[in-house]
Design a protein around this motif. Sequence first.
Motif, mmCIF file in Angstrom:
data_model
loop_
_atom_site.group_PDB
_atom_site.id
_atom_site.type_symbol
_atom_site.label_atom_id
_atom_site.label_comp_id
_atom_site.label_asym_id
_atom_site.label_seq_id
_atom_site.Cartn_x
_atom_site.Cartn_y
_atom_site.Cartn_z
ATOM 1 N N GLY A 17 15.207 -2.405 11.488
ATOM 2 C CA GLY A 17 14.064 -3.161 12.080
ATOM 3 C C GLY A 17 13.858 -2.567 13.373
ATOM 4 N N GLU A 18 14.573 -2.298 14.104
ATOM 5 C CA GLU A 18 14.653 -1.838 15.523
ATOM 6 C C GLU A 18 14.017 -0.390 15.276
ATOM 7 N N VAL A 19 14.450 0.393 14.438
ATOM 8 C CA VAL A 19 13.951 1.830 14.228
ATOM 9 C C VAL A 19 12.460 1.564 14.113
ATOM 10 N N LEU A 20 12.008 0.824 13.078
ATOM 11 C CA LEU A 20 10.413 0.853 12.643
ATOM 12 C C LEU A 20 9.770 0.332 13.707
ATOM 13 N N ARG A 21 10.365 -0.525 14.493
ATOM 14 C CA ARG A 21 9.440 -0.905 15.603
ATOM 15 C C ARG A 21 9.246 0.212 16.573
ATOM 16 N N ARG A 22 10.186 1.151 16.612
ATOM 17 C CA ARG A 22 9.999 2.244 17.616
ATOM 18 C C ARG A 22 8.875 3.173 16.854
ATOM 19 N N ILE A 23 8.536 3.333 15.681
ATOM 20 C CA ILE A 23 7.332 3.941 15.238
ATOM 21 C C ILE A 23 6.224 3.151 15.051
ATOM 22 N N GLY A 24 6.141 1.955 15.319
ATOM 23 C CA GLY A 24 4.994 1.077 15.320
ATOM 24 C C GLY A 24 4.639 -0.013 14.263
ATOM 25 N N ALA A 25 5.649 -0.301 13.627
ATOM 26 C CA ALA A 25 5.813 -1.176 12.606
ATOM 27 C C ALA A 25 5.877 -2.694 13.288
ATOM 28 N N THR A 70 10.719 11.585 10.966
ATOM 29 C CA THR A 70 10.089 10.584 11.891
ATOM 30 C C THR A 70 11.047 9.789 12.091
ATOM 31 N N ILE A 71 11.563 8.820 10.974
ATOM 32 C CA ILE A 71 12.220 7.707 11.048
ATOM 33 C C ILE A 71 13.873 8.258 11.541
ATOM 34 N N GLY A 72 14.258 9.407 11.150
ATOM 35 C CA GLY A 72 15.560 9.949 11.484
ATOM 36 C C GLY A 72 15.744 10.107 12.990
ATOM 37 N N ASN A 73 14.652 10.539 13.648
ATOM 38 C CA ASN A 73 14.639 10.735 15.099
ATOM 39 C C ASN A 73 14.755 9.325 15.775
ATOM 40 N N ALA A 74 13.995 8.554 15.443
ATOM 41 C CA ALA A 74 13.925 7.030 15.913
ATOM 42 C C ALA A 74 15.375 6.343 15.755
ATOM 43 N N LYS A 82 0.809 -1.318 0.096
ATOM 44 C CA LYS A 82 -0.053 -0.155 -0.117
ATOM 45 C C LYS A 82 0.967 1.152 -0.059
ATOM 46 N N GLU A 83 0.263 2.323 -0.401
ATOM 47 C CA GLU A 83 1.147 3.573 -0.219
ATOM 48 C C GLU A 83 1.404 4.095 1.101
ATOM 49 N N ILE A 84 2.595 4.610 1.499
ATOM 50 C CA ILE A 84 3.068 4.831 2.699
ATOM 51 C C ILE A 84 3.122 6.492 2.551
ATOM 52 N N ASN A 85 2.127 7.221 3.164
ATOM 53 C CA ASN A 85 2.129 8.662 2.894
ATOM 54 C C ASN A 85 2.296 9.369 4.296
ATOM 55 N N THR A 86 2.140 8.801 5.428
ATOM 56 C CA THR A 86 2.470 9.438 6.558
ATOM 57 C C THR A 86 3.052 8.431 7.585
ATOM 58 N N PRO A 87 3.955 8.793 8.704
ATOM 59 C CA PRO A 87 4.369 7.867 9.593
ATOM 60 C C PRO A 87 3.190 6.800 10.175
ATOM 61 N N GLU A 88 2.051 7.137 10.265
ATOM 62 C CA GLU A 88 0.958 6.571 10.842
ATOM 63 C C GLU A 88 0.877 5.309 9.922
ATOM 64 N N ASP A 89 1.000 5.444 8.651
ATOM 65 C CA ASP A 89 0.839 4.083 7.879
ATOM 66 C C ASP A 89 1.975 3.101 8.121
ATOM 67 N N TYR A 90 2.876 3.392 9.133
ATOM 68 C CA TYR A 90 3.555 2.355 9.563
ATOM 69 C C TYR A 90 3.150 1.613 10.718
ATOM 70 N N LYS A 91 1.961 1.922 11.292
ATOM 71 C CA LYS A 91 1.372 1.307 12.428
ATOM 72 C C LYS A 91 0.988 -0.027 12.229
#
Length: 372
Positions: A192-200, A318-322, A172-181
């Motif tokens: 992978g650890e970074v993406l877990r921090r933003i809900g993936a 967002t990913i940079g901060n994580a 699917k399209e990933i348009n906002t950080p919320e789309d990683y939830k």
Amino acid sequence: MKRRQFIKSAAVLGAGSLALAACGKEEEKKAKAPAVMKGKRELKMVTTWPKNFPGLGTGAQRLADSITAMTEGRLTVKLYAAGELVPPFESFDAVSSGTADMYHSAEYYWQGKSKAFNFFTAVPFGFTANEIDAWLNYGGGQELWDELAAGFNIKSFAAGNTGVQMGGWFNKEINTPEDYKGLKIRMPGLGGEVLRRIGAAAVTLPGGEIFPSLQSGAIDATEWVGPWNDLAFGFYKVTKFYYWPGFHEPGSTLSCGINKGVWDGLSSEDKAIVQHACAAENNRMFSEFNAKNGDALDTLINKHGVQLRKFSDEIMTTIGNASGEVMAEVGATDPLTTKIYDSYRGFRTKALGWTELSETGYTSARSLDFKY
Ligand code: CA
């Protein structure tokens, strides 16, 4: 000269004088046999790659062949693909213990031994290929790598690079950080650890399991390498959204690790050959990925209808901060990791400034709309 005779003579004369005596006799019979006179040695090189896997496996084979050719067979490097001598992820222990003499792999696979190994492959929002080479060769990186690897009885060199990897394939399209939830994405290691921090829900899967998992819906998204390797795996058959850039592996260095006892026992000539063969392969593999990625990207878009998407600045920030959070935690693991992290981060700050003016500045200018 037969081996039994050799051993018998060696006991009388001592190995050094015997070598000369043997040369004299051999030369009488046959003028050309330097490899035999100096003694051949077979080195077992294990890898984490399937046999002849494009870029990684073929690069490892090229390195093995280069060392063999340049030493005229004094060091004959025999390559074992993943699982042929030891399972892929046991390559490190095999070389450390001397079961194998050397490996071709990526250091981040050994992060279970020390988190510091990540710095010598790639870390989220870390060095590009050019920058890591600068750090290793002129920023103290190689010395720190030597210190880390010596603790495991290994001497390592950079011996390949994939260049910047792609962000990955998404259903699917990933348009906002919320789309990683809740997104089930295959992304190993620190990325992978970074993406877990933003809900993936990030998972690690070996290469061969990615396609079936994407096809069955067990995962929603995956990263692998870049167009050349991704085309080979056929991800376009399942999903069409191909995102860039890959924050997680901005220039993954592949490595050649050598058992330290084996390394220390090499002549200065053979050490130089191994070192320069690794340096040559480091450069050669990088150029191969860059050359093949362009054609593969063209095929993906124009033949298979793949749709390229760029991550928004909001997502990257967002990913940079994580990423910064994860790296600070990694950097605080133990004193040696902290030392390496401090060196890496200090060099990164300087590299950012120069790369911005040079590579980024130039490539942005080149992308402007002008006739050429
Ligand atoms: Ca990857």
